[in-house]
Motif scaffolding. Structure first.
Motif, short mmCIF file in Angstrom:
data_model
loop_
_atom_site.label_atom_id
_atom_site.label_comp_id
_atom_site.label_asym_id
_atom_site.label_seq_id
_atom_site.Cartn_x
_atom_site.Cartn_y
_atom_site.Cartn_z
N GLY A 14 0.58 -1.54 0.11
CA GLY A 14 -0.43 0.00 -0.27
C GLY A 14 0.78 1.65 0.07
O GLY A 14 1.88 1.10 0.70
N ASN A 15 0.07 2.21 -0.65
CA ASN A 15 1.57 3.49 -0.76
C ASN A 15 0.25 4.71 -0.78
O ASN A 15 -0.21 4.74 -1.25
N CYS A 16 0.59 5.61 -0.23
CA CYS A 16 -0.06 6.98 -0.41
C CYS A 16 0.41 8.42 0.40
O CYS A 16 1.25 7.45 1.49
N THR A 57 -0.49 6.89 -10.00
CA THR A 57 0.92 6.61 -10.81
C THR A 57 0.13 5.80 -12.20
O THR A 57 0.53 5.43 -12.74
N HIS A 58 -0.58 4.93 -11.31
CA HIS A 58 -0.68 3.57 -11.79
C HIS A 58 -1.88 2.82 -11.31
O HIS A 58 -2.19 2.63 -10.39
N GLU A 59 -2.59 1.63 -12.05
CA GLU A 59 -4.16 0.71 -11.75
C GLU A 59 -3.35 -0.23 -11.27
O GLU A 59 -4.41 -0.99 -10.24
N SER A 61 -3.31 -2.42 -7.32
CA SER A 61 -4.32 -2.16 -6.24
C SER A 61 -3.53 -1.38 -4.57
O SER A 61 -3.88 -1.35 -4.01
N ASP A 62 -2.22 -1.50 -4.91
CA ASP A 62 -1.27 -1.08 -3.86
C ASP A 62 -1.05 0.01 -4.14
O ASP A 62 -0.36 0.95 -3.20
N HIS A 63 -1.94 0.81 -4.73
CA HIS A 63 -2.19 2.32 -6.03
C HIS A 63 -3.07 2.64 -5.83
O HIS A 63 -3.65 3.91 -5.36
N VAL A 64 -4.31 2.14 -5.72
CA VAL A 64 -5.76 2.40 -6.31
C VAL A 64 -6.62 1.74 -4.78
O VAL A 64 -7.81 1.91 -5.10
N LEU A 149 7.87 5.58 -7.40
CA LEU A 149 7.82 4.26 -7.04
C LEU A 149 7.76 3.32 -8.81
O LEU A 149 6.79 3.70 -9.31
N ASP A 150 7.96 1.48 -7.87
CA ASP A 150 7.29 1.04 -9.44
C ASP A 150 7.71 1.70 -10.02
O ASP A 150 6.87 1.68 -11.25
N LEU A 151 9.13 1.24 -10.26
CA LEU A 151 9.83 1.13 -12.23
C LEU A 151 10.91 0.11 -12.17
O LEU A 151 11.80 -0.66 -11.56
N GLY A 198 10.27 -4.12 -13.92
CA GLY A 198 8.91 -4.58 -12.72
C GLY A 198 10.14 -3.41 -11.34
O GLY A 198 8.96 -2.03 -11.72
N HIS A 199 10.30 -4.03 -10.38
CA HIS A 199 10.71 -3.15 -9.01
C HIS A 199 12.27 -2.77 -9.24
O HIS A 199 13.10 -3.36 -9.15
N LEU A 200 12.41 -2.13 -8.57
CA LEU A 200 13.62 -1.21 -8.31
C LEU A 200 14.95 -2.10 -6.74
O LEU A 200 13.81 -1.62 -6.01
N ALA A 223 11.49 4.50 -0.60
CA ALA A 223 9.93 3.20 0.23
C ALA A 223 9.61 2.28 -0.96
O ALA A 223 10.48 1.82 -1.95
N HIS A 224 8.30 1.51 -0.80
CA HIS A 224 7.44 0.72 -1.35
C HIS A 224 8.19 -0.26 -0.46
O HIS A 224 8.62 -1.01 -2.11
N LEU A 225 9.22 -0.88 0.13
CA LEU A 225 10.28 -1.56 0.36
C LEU A 225 8.85 -3.51 0.44
O LEU A 225 7.51 -3.15 0.50
ZN LIG Z 1 3.55 0.02 -6.30
#
Ligand SMILES: [Zn+2]
Ligand SMILES: [Zn+2]
Length: 266
Positions: A14-16, A57-59, A61-64, A149-151, A198-200, A223-225
């Motif tokens: 989850g991110n906010c 940022t994108h769809e 679920s941890d973002h929307v 986040l998320d790249l 994917g993820h960094l 973040a986004h650990l």
């Molecule tokens: Zn994410």
């Protein structure tokens, strides 16, 4: 002129973020349930009713995840590009006041200027954001926040944009070894996470931070650990050199499940 920012929560689950200026209060991503976001806002003296807009940022679920719940409170203004909005729309029962932007453009919302740029990630049209405020006179200096986040990797265009922000929120998702040795994750998922969309990983985040002399950063939030394949200790170990003072940026590692204090832009 006051502008401040805090991360309400950030991890793979989850991110906010919350950004406040003199003329608006906005959420950046909404990856917790509406009720949880409401609780988080109340814990810092805010409320959902005080939120003017949400930027997605994108769809994933941890973002929307919070949109269905948040939209129940009132008609919410939500900024997203067309593909993200289309991907989310089907999951919503209540009306959303969509504000569609084009990826790769800059646009204004109240006293914010927003740069929404593409990032490499396995979503329909994922973006990173730079939010800027002020800069029009001496008493109102230019201030900016990057949210990336998320790249899967950092393309030059993204590096260029986030080099000059005051506050950078950047992904440090996983430790490469912990991910590869994780016994409960199938090979295909590991490939997806560690791939170019994917993820960094911690090392990639560190390489960028440590190889960017002249960056403007006053604060860098990692973040986004991933809860399974990373930890605050692991990130601290990776960033030892930076944390020991070789670099002037104030690094902060955002633990899964934790919030950050408000950062008041000077
Ligand atoms: Zn994410
Ligand atoms: Zn994602």
């Amino acid at each position: 002129m006051a502008i401040r920012f805090k991360i309400l929560g950030s991890s793979s689950s989850g991110n906010c973020g919350l950004l406040q200026t003199d003329h608006c209060r906005v959420l950046i991503d909404a990856g917790f349930s509406g009720r949880r976001i409401g609780e988080m806002l109340e814990a810092c003296g805010e409320s959902i009713d005080g939120i003017d807009a949400v930027f997605l940022t994108h769809e994933h679920s941890d973002h929307v995840a919070g949109l269905p719940g948040l939209s129940r409170y009132r008609k919410l203004k939500v900024f997203a590009n067309r593909f993200t909005a289309e991907a989310v729309r089907g999951r919503l029962k209540n009306a959303i006041d969509w504000q569609i932007f084009e990826t790769g453009t800059r646009f204004a919302y109240r006293d914010l200027e927003i740069d929404a740029f593409p990032v490499p990630h396995d979503a329909h049209d994922p973006v990173g954001f730079v939010f800027s405020n002020g800069g029009d006179d001496l008493f109102n200096p230019h201030r900016s926040l990057g949210w990336v986040l998320d790249l899967g990797y950092l393309p030059e265009g993204v590096k260029e944009r986030i080099r000059q922000v005051d506050v950078l929120v950047m992904e440090a998702n996983h430790d490469r070894n912990l991910l590869q040795n994780h016994t409960k994750r199938p090979w295909s998922l590991k490939q997806r996470i560690s791939g170019r969309h994917g993820h960094l990983c911690n090392d990639s985040a560190r390489e960028f931070i440590e190889s960017t002399p002249g960056a403007r950063w006053k604060r860098v939030c990692l973040a986004h650990l991933s809860r399974d394949c990373n930890s605050v200790d692991e990130v601290n170990r990776t960033f030892t050199r930076s944390l020991e003072g070789a670099f002037p940026h104030q690094l902060a590692v955002v633990a899964p499940g934790a919030e950050t204090p408000f950062y008041d832009f000077p």
